[in-house]
Design an enzyme around this catalytic site. Structure first.
Site, PDB file in Angstrom:
ATOM      1  N   ARG A  41       0.789  -1.225   0.000  1.00  0.00           N
ATOM      2  CA  ARG A  41       0.000   0.000   0.000  1.00  0.00           C
ATOM      3  C   ARG A  41       0.826   1.282   0.000  1.00  0.00           C
ATOM      4  O   ARG A  41       0.637   2.142  -0.839  1.00  0.00           O
ATOM      5  CB  ARG A  41      -0.914   0.049   1.242  1.00  0.00           C
ATOM      6  CG  ARG A  41      -2.023  -0.972   1.271  1.00  0.00           C
ATOM      7  CD  ARG A  41      -3.014  -0.597   2.367  1.00  0.00           C
ATOM      8  NE  ARG A  41      -3.969  -1.662   2.638  1.00  0.00           N
ATOM      9  CZ  ARG A  41      -4.982  -1.558   3.495  1.00  0.00           C
ATOM     10  NH1 ARG A  41      -5.139  -0.435   4.170  1.00  0.00           N
ATOM     11  NH2 ARG A  41      -5.801  -2.548   3.690  1.00  0.00           N
ATOM     12  N   HIS A  87      -8.067  -3.315  -7.406  1.00  0.00           N
ATOM     13  CA  HIS A  87      -7.794  -2.691  -6.104  1.00  0.00           C
ATOM     14  C   HIS A  87      -9.028  -2.811  -5.202  1.00  0.00           C
ATOM     15  O   HIS A  87      -9.912  -1.955  -5.226  1.00  0.00           O
ATOM     16  CB  HIS A  87      -7.429  -1.214  -6.302  1.00  0.00           C
ATOM     17  CG  HIS A  87      -6.717  -0.596  -5.129  1.00  0.00           C
ATOM     18  ND1 HIS A  87      -5.446  -0.964  -4.754  1.00  0.00           N
ATOM     19  CD2 HIS A  87      -7.093   0.363  -4.249  1.00  0.00           C
ATOM     20  CE1 HIS A  87      -5.070  -0.257  -3.705  1.00  0.00           C
ATOM     21  NE2 HIS A  87      -6.058   0.554  -3.370  1.00  0.00           N
ATOM     22  N   TYR A 131     -18.959  13.718 -11.726  1.00  0.00           N
ATOM     23  CA  TYR A 131     -18.937  14.993 -12.440  1.00  0.00           C
ATOM     24  C   TYR A 131     -17.620  15.236 -13.183  1.00  0.00           C
ATOM     25  O   TYR A 131     -17.551  16.135 -14.014  1.00  0.00           O
ATOM     26  CB  TYR A 131     -19.146  16.149 -11.456  1.00  0.00           C
ATOM     27  CG  TYR A 131     -20.487  16.120 -10.766  1.00  0.00           C
ATOM     28  CD1 TYR A 131     -21.671  16.112 -11.498  1.00  0.00           C
ATOM     29  CD2 TYR A 131     -20.567  16.101  -9.381  1.00  0.00           C
ATOM     30  CE1 TYR A 131     -22.905  16.080 -10.856  1.00  0.00           C
ATOM     31  CE2 TYR A 131     -21.789  16.076  -8.721  1.00  0.00           C
ATOM     32  CZ  TYR A 131     -22.953  16.063  -9.475  1.00  0.00           C
ATOM     33  OH  TYR A 131     -24.168  16.031  -8.845  1.00  0.00           O
TER      34      TYR A 131
END
Length: 838
Positions: A41, A87, A131
């Protein structure tokens, strides 16, 4: 036949239980967890400079075909594909990473081309993923180039449906180019971004000269190159970071000084340190201005737009632009980037130097280019084999066609071709599937030409695989192509490291009046707050003391002065004037324990400016009991916070005054009962700090020494004497004849019921200003020349008008040259205020 006893199920379960020590199990479990976070990570791989989440996003976009030459796709689509296939973590974490890769102020070379609101330097968040739209930036495609050619290893994804790359081919050293930040378990990484062209040049240098040092590489890599520009302060910290893998790099905002509106000045901030929130900086500056922490700012506004940062800080007329700049730098416009060049090397975290980082990248590229070349060679050899079959078929075209036509089916045709013409299985399959149109003479010429090209390619690939130098030349050529395509100018500059901005740099230099009370309250006020008035005035309030408290000491000093503060107990402390809290005239002050570590029964009796001390100067001290001592100034170089002993006192004696002398002055010691003696300071030999000294004046009755004046006949004209009831006089130096020390001296001033006892004596000249402070907190400032010049053994004139029960507590003299400097600064400030009012 005997039967086996039945097996107890509890025994079976017990046999399946392993007995372990809990501390060993917890230790191993924690290590497993930590390594999972470190490798899976938080830390980037040294080869491609990416953490798993970045790598997976880019690979998902690659698989989706969302490249730089396609239309943008909804960010939510990219996030969904990444989360669903590679992921298995929260979508917000994936989107935050996607946003970061698209921000030009976060990435030196953004890897994602975003469309929509992706946040700002003001800390504004990006719009929701539904968006915004995204696609790979063209430079990101260079990280994935040739990934289909077996250049890197792949592993199964989290659910074993797909495979994902363990690392990307990375056509440039992305770890250094874009940097990385991450926090793992027990460690963190913070690699700054760099200029692409500089890093590539250093990589090529290291390829050409494997023995190159970090210093050699720094001829190319000048230092970090932040996307927000700004300036790195000094180069030593950069050198340390590159040499050791760790360092603290100071980054300073880029500022310009502009003149406007009739010679007024403003500071314009055009670049900010990396990863700083612009809106928060502006807000904090405004708060400090309102709270008086930063002075001299008239207006503050943010005029930034898409073209860049522009924060305008307008100054008051007369404000010192350098002081304001230093205040801004210390509090807001300079930050430290802590470099920790930590990355995964073969799956293990390691702190790397600049050279080691590039060495690992070169090793990676050598493997990538080798595997790619082998892949291309295999494909070329396969193609050459097919082309050889086609050429052989064209040479025997009629027999080949006849053989195929006479065969029952394709399998029989392939077998016949292999047996008759010794074609391989692949060649036979290809010939069977050939169209008749490919048997034309033009097609045959094209096959011949292609075969020659493939053979040349095979030869070249074999050269690369057989020669490491050829391999390295390929790597260098590709790096140069990347540089030519994406290189740009350095954004972050360098400024000279003139040292850390000190608190002293942030304080305007001005004359101050420092007041200390018997109850240990202390404060300072600008001397300019006290206007010179005619002698005999009451003055103005200088301190609002609590009931029962009295002023014990007052002295004048510039805010930049380093002072030696002597107490009646014979100890000396060091004080920086600006450490004394600045407060208004009506303020009581703050506890002195925050400034000086005085004992409970100590009082300041004398203050000396360290700037007056050189190796040939002396500190000349006098005590109430009439002793005088000279000690070399260099014995006071190292003073502890708890003070050091300056003189040894007899029981009942106290240190009352200290003057700086140079070995050639006359000393005038004045007593409380109005006696004075003048003698040459050479009569007092130099002694150590712990000495008592020698007798300077014989005292009679209960008389005590009031003070000492160190006279330089080239600098001073008079001896000024002030009494506790506010009377005083100037007397020509000639009135005090020189005699030997340890005499009774001469009458200096009459001490009667009207005058009271002597408070202090000073050596003065024309232009000096006297500051007198009463025990009740009144301060009166007057010009020395306003005090009458009269002889010895006289009454004197009124210097300060005191209320009943009040008395002069202390005096100090502001020399003429400092009066002139103060007046010049005051006039400049007055002009500025007038312009501001207009």
């Amino acid at each position: 036949m005997s039967s086996e006893p039945p097996v107890d199920p509890e025994d079976v379960r017990a046999a399946q239980v392993d007995r372990v020590r809990i501390e060993e199990e917890m230790e191993q479990s924690y290590i497993d967890y930590a390594m999972s976070v470190i490798a899976g990570r938080a830390l980037p791989d040294v080869r491609d400079g990416l953490k798993p989440v970045h790598r997976r996003i880019l690979y998902a976009m690659h698989e989706m075909g969302v490249t730089s030459n396609t239309s943008h796709r909804k960010s939510s689509s990219v996030v969904g594909e990444t989360m669903g296939d590679y992921h298995p973590h929260g979508d917000q974490a994936i989107y935050d990473t996607l946003v970061n890769m698209a921000q030009e102020f976060s990435m030196r070379y953004p890897l994602v081309d975003g469309q929509g609101n992706f946040g700002s330097m003001d800390g504004d968040p990006a719009a929701a993923p539904r968006y915004t739209e995204a696609r790979m930036a063209d430079i990101a495609e260079e990280l994935l180039a040739d990934i289909e050619k077996d250049t890197v290893d792949f592993s199964a994804n989290y659910d074993d449906r797909l495979t994902e790359p363990d690392v990307l081919p990375a056509a440039y050293p992305n770890l250094l180019v874009n940097g990385s930040t991450g926090i793992a378990v027990g460690m963190s990484t913070k690699v700054p971004p760099h200029n692409l062209g500089e890093v590539i040049d250093a990589t090529i240098e290291l390829i050409d000269d494997p023995d190159a040092t970090v210093a050699d590489l720094m001829e190319h890599v000048k230092g970090p190159d932040f996307p927000t520009g700004a300036n790195i302060v000094g180069r030593n910290s950069v050198r340390e970071a590159y040499t050791t893998g760790r360092g603290r790099v100071r980054v300073r905002a880029e500022m310009e000084i502009e003149e406007y509106d009739n010679d007024r000045e403003r500071i314009v901030v055009t670049e900010l340190p990396y990863q700083e929130n612009k809106a928060r900086i502006v807000e904090r500056i405004a708060e400090d201005v309102n709270e008086g922490i930063i002075e001299g700012i008239a207006d503050l506004r943010d005029e930034s737009d898409r073209e860049g940062v522009r924060v305008v800080i307008e100054l008051k007329r007369g404000a010192n632009v350098e002081v304001v700049k230093n205040q801004l730098l210390e509090h807001h416009l300079e930050s430290t980037f802590g470099v920790i060049n930590l990355a995964l090397v073969d799956g293990q975290p390691k702190v790397l130097t600049l050279k080691e980082t590039l060495e690992h990248y070169i090793d990676h590229r050598k493997e990538v280019v080798t595997r790619r070349s082998q892949f291309d060679l295999d494909e070329a050899e396969d193609r050459a084999h097919i082309l050889e079959g086609r050429l052989k078929a064209l040479e025997n075209v009629e027999d080949v066609v006849e053989t195929i036509r006479e065969s029952e089916d394709r399998d029989a045709a392939r077998t016949a071709l292999r047996n008759t013409f010794e074609f391989s299985e692949e060649q036979a399959e290809h010939i069977v599937r050939m169209q008749l149109g490919s048997l034309t003479s033009m097609e045959a010429a094209e096959i011949e030409e292609e075969y020659e090209d493939v053979q040349a390619r095979i030869e070249r690939l074999n050269e690369i695989l057989d020669s490491e130098q050829e391999l390295l030349d390929v790597i260098k050529t590709e790096l140069r192509e990347i540089k030519e395509k994406y290189d740009d100018d350095r954004r972050t500059g360098f400024v000279e490291d003139t040292g850390t901005v000190t608190h002293e740099d942030l304080i305007p230099e001005e004359e101050s009046v420092v007041v200390l009370s018997e109850d240990d309250y202390i404060k300072r006020m600008p001397a300019a707050d006290f206007r010179a008035q005619n002698r005999g005035g009451k003055g103005i309030i200088g301190a609002d003391l609590k009931e029962g408290d009295r002023v014990s000491s007052v002295f004048l000093a510039s805010t930049h002065d380093y002072l030696l503060c002597f107490t009646d107990k014979g100890r000396v402390y060091q004080l920086k004037t600006y450490q004394v809290p600045e407060m208004g005239r009506t303020a009581r002050g703050k506890s002195a324990v925050n400034v000086l570590d005085l004992d409970g029964d100590e009082e300041l009796t004398a203050v000396v400016n360290c700037a007056d001390l050189t190796g040939e100067e002396y500190l000349t001290m006098v005590t109430e009991g009439g002793y005088v001592k000279r000690t070399a100034g260099d014995e006071f170089d190292n003073i502890f916070s708890t003070g050091i002993r300056a003189i040894t006192l007899e029981d009942g004696d106290a240190l009352v005054d200290v003057e700086v002398t140079d070995g050639g002055r006359n000393l005038v010691i004045g007593t409380r009962d109005g006696m004075a003696i003048r003698f040459d300071e050479s009569e007092v030999r130099a002694m150590g700090r712990t000495a008592r000294g020698v007798r300077g004046i014989k005292l009679t009755g209960d008389d005590r020494v009031a003070g000492v004046a160190a006279i330089d006949e080239d600098e001073h004209d008079w001896v000024l004497t002030v009494t506790e009831n506010g009377y005083g006089k100037r007397t020509d130096l000639d009135e005090y004849r020189t005699q030997s020390r340890n005499g009774k001296g001469l009458i200096d001033i009459k001490t009667n019921e009207r005058n009271g006892r002597v408070c202090a004596v000073e050596a003065v000249t024309f232009g000096d200003h006297l500051f007198a402070m009463s025990a009740d907190g009144q301060i009166m400032r007057t010009r020395v020349e306003d005090i009458s010049t009269i002889g010895r053994n006289t009454m004197g004139v009124t210097v300060m008008d005191l209320d009943e029960g009040d008395a002069v507590a202390a005096i100090d003299v502001l020399p003429a040259e400092r009066v002139s400097a103060e007046r010049s600064a005051e006039e400049s400030a007055a002009e500025g205020s007038a312009d501001d009012a207009e």
